[in-house]
Design an enzyme around this catalytic site. Sequence first.
Site, PDB file in Angstrom:
ATOM      1  N   GLU A  31       0.808  -1.228   0.000  1.00 47.93           N
ATOM      2  CA  GLU A  31       0.000   0.000   0.000  1.00 47.93           C
ATOM      3  C   GLU A  31       0.835   1.270   0.000  1.00 47.93           C
ATOM      4  O   GLU A  31       0.290   2.364  -0.196  1.00 47.93           O
ATOM      5  CB  GLU A  31      -0.933  -0.010   1.213  1.00 47.93           C
ATOM      6  CG  GLU A  31      -2.033  -1.059   1.144  1.00 47.93           C
ATOM      7  CD  GLU A  31      -1.633  -2.416   1.709  1.00 47.93           C
ATOM      8  OE1 GLU A  31      -2.520  -3.243   1.969  1.00 47.93           O
ATOM      9  OE2 GLU A  31      -0.413  -2.662   1.894  1.00 47.93           O
ATOM     10  N   LYS A  73      -0.687 -10.083  24.343  1.00 42.55           N
ATOM     11  CA  LYS A  73      -1.140  -9.388  25.544  1.00 42.55           C
ATOM     12  C   LYS A  73      -1.197 -10.380  26.696  1.00 42.55           C
ATOM     13  O   LYS A  73      -2.004 -11.305  26.690  1.00 42.55           O
ATOM     14  CB  LYS A  73      -2.509  -8.739  25.323  1.00 42.55           C
ATOM     15  CG  LYS A  73      -2.842  -7.689  26.387  1.00 42.55           C
ATOM     16  CD  LYS A  73      -4.001  -6.819  25.962  1.00 42.55           C
ATOM     17  CE  LYS A  73      -4.154  -5.632  26.911  1.00 42.55           C
ATOM     18  NZ  LYS A  73      -5.262  -4.745  26.508  1.00 42.55           N
TER      19      LYS A  73
END
Length: 536
Positions: A330, A434
Amino acid sequence: MQDLMMKDQLNIRMIMQHAEEIAGDVEIVSVLGTGQRHRYTYAAAFARARQLANALDRLEISPGARVATLAWNDYRHFELYYALPCSGRVCHTINPRLFAEQVAFIINDAADEAIFVDPQFVPLLETLHEQLSDVRHIVVLCAEAELPGSTLLELKSYEALLAAQTPHYDWPEVEERTPSGLCYTSGTTGNPKGVLYSHRSTVLHSLAGNLADAVGLRASDSVLPIVPMFHVNAWGMPYNAAMVGAKLVLPGPKAGDGATLASLINDEGVSFALGVPTVWLALTTYLEKTGESIPSLTRAVSGGSACPLALIETMQRHGVALEVGWGMTETSPLGSYNREQPWYAQLDERARGEQRVKAGRQMFGVRMRLVDEQGAELPRDGKSAGALQVRGPWVCSGYFGKEPGGEWFDTGDVAMLDAQGYMQITDRTKDVIKSGGEWISSIDIENAVMAHPAVAEAAVIGLAHPRWGERPLMVVVARPGHAPQSAELIGFLEGKVAKWWLPDACELVEELPHTATGKVSKKDLRERFADYQWPN
């Protein structure tokens, strides 16, 4: 008041004309599928590009049409890079390593009118031919006598098409915002998405890439893009090299072989090369096994995935300054570049190592920012980590056939920025771990363990844990002739990462899964270890 500057358009034809005028006699060398090398000059390449443009007209390929390529890095693919966009068409490069279903989706989504294909990929098209709704021509990149037999497809010879055409062509005046190239993302989640480049974005990307603190090519360089031409324009090298008149060395299908790379570098005096970390690992493994040297190669760049400090140091022992770049499909792809600065030498050993593995300083033309989960912008203090967003004249505003996005493009990376514009990727948003409410960077653990002499490749993934929510599992491929123990590798990390980051387990495997563009596929790793039982 109007300016008094000329209205020349920024288009790829400018690069072609400039290269013809300043470097018509400079070589382009290609490794063919047979292992032989093809040689000609920029002048000969662009003469054949004019023949190809005439052939495209003769085939009645529409203005603005998408034309697909399924090809390796060689001179015929290079000719397509210029003839297609400069004649007003779109060069749609397709990764032949994708699943067949993805290739069919991409061809149909782009509504490609023609496909230019290396002979070895013809069987792939045979399996898909009934699914391809818009394709009118299939041109095989070979001579008439080399056309493979096919009962399913009507095949045309590339060389026969060119031989019937004159090397004279009146290139149309192409407006700079005209689409020039199309490349689809790998599609690790959902269908692949197309990124549509323009002439303007491509020229600006090449200019910025050739700045001295970025890739910084010179006419004296011999450039080896090991990164494939079917993936985001070989990181811009077919245009960057031509812009300065540098020698271009195209490795064909032999890009991942250490022996072939060393031979090519030495024979062609390659001074700058581009590849993913697995390529440099293959090259250094070969050099250390054989004792060979590559004296001409002084600089190289690693991108596509995090580059371990151990690999940078190994390349340095072989006389190569391995630089780190960051980008994505991108962003055309260059977004940041890490070229060593004099002040790096003033840092202590640990700080210098940490600086060298950063993804680099944002390039001129690319703006970067970090945002938290609520969308608030975070400080550029080198400590605050957040979602990395970018914008710029060669950054996509949306995907082909989709509605445009917002003013900033969300990269999917978690990163930190410092006051000097240096960016450090800490993880992919989907890969960050996490544990107990705190973030763990899988990339930092991977970089640390790669310094172990018995480790060839490593990946760290987060897996569900009954107490901590997630904990890191380290998956390691050992170097040939080594058999490290899991406890040894985890112990090696002590003092190199935070104690609570230490993986709860380490598994040794024969190989890691990779995506079609050479990155480690953590998605596949998570699926493989989905039912993993943590050791007591």
